[in-house]
Structures are given as C-alpha cells and as structure tokens.
Design a protein around this motif. Structure first.
Motif, PDB file in Angstrom:
ATOM      1  N   PHE A 409      -7.002  -7.371   5.688  1.00 25.10           N
ATOM      2  CA  PHE A 409      -8.087  -6.728   6.412  1.00 25.10           C
ATOM      3  C   PHE A 409      -8.078  -6.965   7.926  1.00 25.10           C
ATOM      4  CE2 PHE A 409     -12.420  -6.196   8.043  1.00 25.10           C
ATOM      5  CZ  PHE A 409     -12.582  -4.855   7.751  1.00 25.10           C
ATOM      6  N   PRO A 410      -7.779  -8.167   8.431  1.00 25.89           N
ATOM      7  CA  PRO A 410      -7.791  -8.322   9.893  1.00 25.89           C
ATOM      8  C   PRO A 410      -6.910  -7.300  10.609  1.00 25.89           C
ATOM      9  CG  PRO A 410      -7.738 -10.467   8.861  1.00 25.89           C
ATOM     10  CD  PRO A 410      -7.550  -9.469   7.758  1.00 25.89           C
ATOM     11  N   ASP A 411      -5.727  -7.054  10.078  1.00 25.39           N
ATOM     12  CA  ASP A 411      -4.833  -6.095  10.732  1.00 25.39           C
ATOM     13  C   ASP A 411      -5.317  -4.670  10.514  1.00 25.39           C
ATOM     14  OD1 ASP A 411      -2.367  -5.635  12.236  1.00 25.39           O
ATOM     15  OD2 ASP A 411      -1.631  -4.688  10.405  1.00 25.39           O
ATOM     16  N   LEU A 412      -5.724  -4.354   9.289  1.00 32.42           N
ATOM     17  CA  LEU A 412      -6.232  -3.019   9.000  1.00 32.42           C
ATOM     18  C   LEU A 412      -7.467  -2.702   9.836  1.00 32.42           C
ATOM     19  CD1 LEU A 412      -6.486  -0.399   7.331  1.00 32.42           C
ATOM     20  CD2 LEU A 412      -7.723  -1.742   5.601  1.00 32.42           C
ATOM     21  N   GLY A 413      -8.442  -3.606   9.809  1.00 32.73           N
ATOM     22  CA  GLY A 413      -9.675  -3.368  10.547  1.00 32.73           C
ATOM     23  C   GLY A 413      -9.451  -3.224  12.033  1.00 32.73           C
ATOM     24  N   LEU A 440      -3.708   4.237   6.796  1.00 34.08           N
ATOM     25  CA  LEU A 440      -3.487   2.788   6.832  1.00 34.08           C
ATOM     26  C   LEU A 440      -4.164   2.102   5.650  1.00 34.08           C
ATOM     27  CD1 LEU A 440      -4.159   2.223  10.638  1.00 34.08           C
ATOM     28  CD2 LEU A 440      -1.922   2.271   9.515  1.00 34.08           C
ATOM     29  N   ALA A 441      -5.399   2.496   5.364  1.00 32.69           N
ATOM     30  CA  ALA A 441      -6.127   1.873   4.262  1.00 32.69           C
ATOM     31  C   ALA A 441      -5.481   2.183   2.920  1.00 32.69           C
ATOM     32  CB  ALA A 441      -7.582   2.348   4.274  1.00 32.69           C
ATOM     33  N   ASP A 442      -4.943   3.397   2.782  1.00 28.87           N
ATOM     34  CA  ASP A 442      -4.303   3.750   1.516  1.00 28.87           C
ATOM     35  C   ASP A 442      -3.020   2.957   1.293  1.00 28.87           C
ATOM     36  OD1 ASP A 442      -4.430   5.492  -0.876  1.00 28.87           O
ATOM     37  OD2 ASP A 442      -2.499   6.201  -0.114  1.00 28.87           O
ATOM     38  N   ASP A 443      -2.341   2.597   2.381  1.00 27.44           N
ATOM     39  CA  ASP A 443      -1.157   1.735   2.253  1.00 27.44           C
ATOM     40  C   ASP A 443      -1.543   0.398   1.630  1.00 27.44           C
ATOM     41  OD1 ASP A 443       0.563   3.590   3.300  1.00 27.44           O
ATOM     42  OD2 ASP A 443       0.593   2.741   5.317  1.00 27.44           O
ATOM     43  N   VAL A 444      -2.665  -0.152   2.094  1.00 29.87           N
ATOM     44  CA  VAL A 444      -3.141  -1.418   1.537  1.00 29.87           C
ATOM     45  C   VAL A 444      -3.576  -1.220   0.091  1.00 29.87           C
ATOM     46  CG1 VAL A 444      -4.947  -3.180   1.702  1.00 29.87           C
ATOM     47  CG2 VAL A 444      -3.843  -2.327   3.774  1.00 29.87           C
ATOM     48  N   ALA A 445      -4.346  -0.171  -0.160  1.00 26.55           N
ATOM     49  CA  ALA A 445      -4.875   0.070  -1.500  1.00 26.55           C
ATOM     50  C   ALA A 445      -3.756   0.279  -2.517  1.00 26.55           C
ATOM     51  CB  ALA A 445      -5.804   1.285  -1.476  1.00 26.55           C
ATOM     52  N   GLU A 446      -2.702   0.964  -2.106  1.00 25.53           N
ATOM     53  CA  GLU A 446      -1.595   1.239  -3.024  1.00 25.53           C
ATOM     54  C   GLU A 446      -0.971  -0.056  -3.539  1.00 25.53           C
ATOM     55  OE1 GLU A 446       2.796   3.409  -2.986  1.00 25.53           O
ATOM     56  OE2 GLU A 446       1.340   3.830  -1.394  1.00 25.53           O
ATOM     57  N   ARG A 447      -0.885  -1.046  -2.660  1.00 29.72           N
ATOM     58  CA  ARG A 447      -0.316  -2.326  -3.073  1.00 29.72           C
ATOM     59  C   ARG A 447      -1.157  -2.984  -4.168  1.00 29.72           C
ATOM     60  NH1 ARG A 447      -0.649  -4.669   1.404  1.00 29.72           N
ATOM     61  NH2 ARG A 447       1.163  -3.578   2.232  1.00 29.72           N
ATOM     62  N   TYR A 448      -2.492  -2.919  -3.981  1.00 31.56           N
ATOM     63  CA  TYR A 448      -3.367  -3.522  -4.979  1.00 31.56           C
ATOM     64  C   TYR A 448      -3.408  -2.708  -6.276  1.00 31.56           C
ATOM     65  CZ  TYR A 448      -4.917  -7.019  -1.668  1.00 31.56           C
ATOM     66  OH  TYR A 448      -4.947  -8.079  -0.811  1.00 31.56           O
ATOM     67  N   ARG A 449      -3.315  -1.399  -6.167  1.00 37.42           N
ATOM     68  CA  ARG A 449      -3.257  -0.574  -7.371  1.00 37.42           C
ATOM     69  C   ARG A 449      -1.996  -0.860  -8.182  1.00 37.42           C
ATOM     70  NH1 ARG A 449      -4.966   3.662  -3.747  1.00 37.42           N
ATOM     71  NH2 ARG A 449      -2.827   4.506  -3.720  1.00 37.42           N
ATOM     72  N   SER A 450      -0.899  -1.061  -7.477  1.00 31.44           N
ATOM     73  CA  SER A 450       0.373  -1.323  -8.178  1.00 31.44           C
ATOM     74  C   SER A 450       0.349  -2.672  -8.891  1.00 31.44           C
ATOM     75  CB  SER A 450       1.549  -1.251  -7.192  1.00 31.44           C
ATOM     76  OG  SER A 450       1.461  -2.277  -6.232  1.00 31.44           O
ATOM     77  N   ARG A 451      -0.345  -3.649  -8.280  1.00 28.71           N
ATOM     78  CA  ARG A 451      -0.461  -4.947  -8.936  1.00 28.71           C
ATOM     79  C   ARG A 451      -1.266  -4.840 -10.224  1.00 28.71           C
ATOM     80  NH1 ARG A 451      -2.220  -8.596  -3.708  1.00 28.71           N
ATOM     81  NH2 ARG A 451      -0.290  -8.341  -2.487  1.00 28.71           N
ATOM     82  N   GLN A 452      -2.358  -4.059 -10.159  1.00 28.46           N
ATOM     83  CA  GLN A 452      -3.204  -3.914 -11.340  1.00 28.46           C
ATOM     84  C   GLN A 452      -2.494  -3.162 -12.454  1.00 28.46           C
ATOM     85  OE1 GLN A 452      -6.744  -2.036  -9.785  1.00 28.46           O
ATOM     86  NE2 GLN A 452      -7.682  -3.977  -9.209  1.00 28.46           N
ATOM     87  N   ALA A 453      -1.531  -2.310 -12.066  1.00 27.99           N
ATOM     88  CA  ALA A 453      -0.834  -1.508 -13.063  1.00 27.99           C
ATOM     89  C   ALA A 453       0.191  -2.325 -13.839  1.00 27.99           C
ATOM     90  CB  ALA A 453      -0.149  -0.315 -12.388  1.00 27.99           C
ATOM     91  N   LYS A 454       0.588  -3.481 -13.283  1.00 25.31           N
ATOM     92  CA  LYS A 454       1.617  -4.293 -13.934  1.00 25.31           C
ATOM     93  C   LYS A 454       1.043  -5.055 -15.120  1.00 25.31           C
ATOM     94  CE  LYS A 454       4.410  -4.915  -9.768  1.00 25.31           C
ATOM     95  NZ  LYS A 454       4.946  -5.871  -8.784  1.00 25.31           N
TER      96      LYS A 454
END
Length: 454
Positions: A409-413, A440-454
């Motif tokens: 978040f610090p970098d995104l915000g 930019l936010a979707d780049d971050v969100a995609e990482r968390y979505r991919s983790r949840q999918a594993k």
C-alpha cells in the motif's frame, strides 16, 4: 523504468528490506549489550524525545535496566526498522512501529506476541487501552503484538468565532456536504482566509490519509473483500471529485504542496477557517502561545454513508522476535505505555506533552483534562468510534481505515496520490487520475487473487 507491475510488486521487498539512510540521532547507535541493558530503535517525534530524557532517572533507576536509544527521523527509522526486523538481526530489542506495520510483521513472525506478558503483568491493565488501539495491534491469531505509546484519530477543527460571524452553527455530527456548504459561506470571512484546509501533498500518509476516510464514508473502497480493485469505481470517483473540488474551490493556497504541517500553520495563522486532519493537531492549536487558542471548535470527522469516518493511527512498541532480552524489553514497554508514565510526563515535562490517545484513564487525570479541555473528549470519542476492521460500507480484505494493511500500500497509495495531487493542481482530471490508479491497484489485487486461488 520499471513496469507498473514490477514497480508495485517491488514494494513488498522495498517496504521490508529498504536500504538504511540517515544516521543515529540522540543517543547514537545501539550498543552497550550487557545483560542489564536493551537497545531501542525509535522515531524522533517530540514525545519519544521526552521519553529518552526521562528513562535513566526513572525506568533505569527503578529496574536497573539500561536503555540504549537509536533515534531517527520517520522515513529513516522506518527503513532501518524494516531492515532490522526482516533480517531478524537481533541488534534491537524494541522498536517504535505503527499499527500499519504490526499486523504485517506479526504475519511474518518478525515481532514477538505480547499476550503472555500482558496476562502476567497485573499493573499494565490492557483493558484500559482504548479498544480500537488493541484491535489494531491484534493479529489474525488473536494475540496482541504491540502496545501504543500515543495515538490519534481525525476530526474537523473550525474557528468558532468565524462561523459565528457568518451566522453559521457547526452541526454536532456534520456531513461532508454540510462542511462544503460552510466552507463556501466562510470563504474570505477575513481578508485572505479560505474556507478549509485539506491535504493535497502527494503521499500515502499525506493526501490519502484524509482522502481515504472520505472514500470510505462515500461508500468506496480500494479493494473488495475478494480483491477486486475499486479505484475507478463510482463511489471512489465521487468521493475524490468531491475532495478535489472542495479544496480547489475553497481550500488553502498552494494546496497541491500542503500536508499536515502546512495546514497546521495555515490554521494557526488564520489563513483558513476549518481543517480536517489528525486529532493530535489540537495540542498545537491550544498551546499557550497559539494565536487561535480558545477560538477553535472540534467536531467529529464528517460522514456521508457511515456512522463515523475518523482514522486510527498509533506509534507503538514491538519486540523483535530475535531479541534475547524479551523479558527486559517487556518491562520497558510496560513502563513506557503504562498509566504512571503519563502522569510522570505531566509532572516533569508538562501536561500538554502527555502521550495521549491510548488509555481511557488519561481522560480522567484532572490536570490533563484541564489542560486539554477543548479537545480531550472529542479526541477520545474519535478514537473510540474508529473501526479498523470495518471502516466503510462493505467488507474489506485487510484491516485499516486510512490505509490498507498490506505491504504494497505505501507504494500504491503514493503513486495514485501523485495523480490526484495533479488533479488538485488542475493538471489532470480526476477520471484520468483514477483510471491510472485502477491499473496499479489491479496489479496488486491480482497477486492476492492468485494466492487465494492456490
């Protein structure tokens, strides 16, 4: 230049293992390493400097434990703490960390749980710590990992005399539209006075501290619970346009460069009639030498769709997991964040210097209540009504009110804030700023979505 994805992805590393800059301030670097000493790394805020001055004659005299302080400016201390804790070097036993870092560090097992120490320390009285503070320092495992040294929320500060001169009464619980209407009425109430001061300076902890609370109460969010980015959503856009329009039409001069300090100075110098910001600012406004002392009123953070909207922030103490002196480290924390310490500061330094905002009992000390009569109760109420787990109108994937408690978040915000600040300056539309932010936010969100999918 890094791609957007790589720049945002790099923040997880940058936040955790940033290179150290700056040099040790008062007290020099860590050292002394004897059995009866601990090393403390902390920010150079005034309350911390007071603590350093009081330690030897009080804590050390009572316990025999010597404290070696390293004191650095905020940006430098964050870098050094992230490097120290991520590497688990064990050089420092205690560090000043905020409620942003604590849950992240707890998940990484970089800081030690304090719950067992709290249970055995009958004098500490965890129940006296304001509940939102405890909540913000409790990890997913239910254990407490930090203790606040001082805390803050946010509220609306306004000139009672200026509003009265225009026949305006501040509502007990103002909405943002009411605040905008008041700002228009009091604009130029005195020569050169603007209606309101709102931060416009880029930074996740500058512009987006107040703006994210506005987004929350307008019904927006950075991410949905299932990690869908919402930066260009209708609610986020409506809130941001409202904020940008308000500061452009009735805000302070030089708004794109104005942060906390600039708004504080503008308020003290009667350049603005209102200011929405940190509750901690009230101490400066009501200081004996302040030209606006006694002229200020304090109202809850303005709302739209939520019952409250004030943020929550604290400088707190954490013990490094690698520390070999956890027992001594807890004794220091128990003293520095204990009830008796606040009374010590009041008696030795001054009641206006008390590190407040963390304990209910602080607001029962007659000397402090007298000194802080104008803002003590509004501050306590703002903190007690802050809800870091549920600050908006929908469930969140991570806690936080004025931030999202993830390393990215610090970098995104900060990146998104640069474009919003440009919108305040009239160099970019809000729609374009948030469209770029959505990517930019979707780049971050995609990482968390991919983790949840594993």
């Amino acid at each position: 230049m890094l791609s957007r994805r790589k720049r945002i992805g790099a923040v997880g590393v940058a936040f955790l293992v940033s290179a150290v800059s700056g040099c040790a301030g008062w007290g020099g670097g860590a050292g002394g390493g004897g059995a009866d000493s601990i090393n403390v790394l902390m920010v150079n805020n005034p309350q911390m400097v007071d603590l350093q001055k009081l330690t030897a004659d009080n804590f050390t005299k009572e316990t025999g434990i010597h404290v070696n302080f390293t004191v650095l400016p905020e940006n430098d201390v964050r870098d050094k703490i992230s490097q120290e804790f991520s590497s688990q070097a064990g050089q420092y036993d205690v560090a000043s960390v905020s409620n942003f870092e604590i849950p992240i560090y707890a998940r990484s097992k970089w800081i030690a749980p304090l719950s067992d120490y709290i249970a055995k320390d009958s004098s500490f009285d965890q129940d006296d710590i304001l509940k939102p503070m405890t909540q913000s320092m409790t990890a997913d495992d239910g254990k407490i990992y930090g203790e606040p040294f001082y805390g803050e929320s946010s509220f609306l500060m306004y000139r009672k005399d200026i509003l009265a001169s225009k026949g305006v009464t501040m509502p007990d619980k103002p909405t943002w539209q009411q605040v905008a209407d008041i700002a228009a009425k009091v604009d130029n109430a005195q020569p050169g006075m603007r209606g309101i001061c709102l931060r416009g300076q880029p930074g996740w902890g500058q512009l987006f501290a107040p703006l994210t609370t506005v987004v929350n109460t307008f019904g927006g969010t950075w991410f949905t619970q299932d990690w869908q980015a919402q930066v260009d959503s209708p609610a986020f856009t409506e809130a941001t346009k409202f904020y940008v329009d308000l500061v452009r039409e009735h805000g302070e001069a030089g708004a794109p460069q104005a942060g906390f300090t600039e708004c504080l100075n503008n308020t003290i110098q009667s350049n603005v009639a209102m200011w929405y910001d940190a509750t901690s600012a009230a101490g400066s406004l009501e200081a004996p030498n302040s030209p606006v002392k006694g002229k200020m009123g304090y109202a809850p953070a303005p709302v739209v769709k939520t019952d409250s909207s004030g943020w929550l922030y604290a400088w707190a103490w954490g013990i490094q997991e690698a520390s070999k002196k956890k027992d001594a480290a807890w004794k220091f924390i128990s003293w520095a964040s204990g009830k008796d310490y606040e009374k010590l500061v009041g008696e030795k330094v001054g009641w206006s210097n008390v590190p407040a905002g963390k304990r209910a009992s602080t607001y029962e000390i007659p000397e402090y209540v007298k000194q802080a009569a104008a803002f003590a109760e509004p501050t306590k109420s703002a903190i007690e009504n802050a809800d870091p787990k549920n600050p908006g109108t929908q469930p969140r994937p991570a806690p936080g009110i004025q931030f999202i408690d993830i390393p990215e978040f610090p970098d995104l915000g900060t990146q998104v804030s640069q474009d919003v600040s440009s919108a305040i300056a009239g160099r970019m539309s809000v729609d374009k700023a948030l469209k770029r932010g959505q990517v930019l936010a979707d780049d971050v969100a995609e990482r968390y979505r991919s983790r949840q999918a594993k």
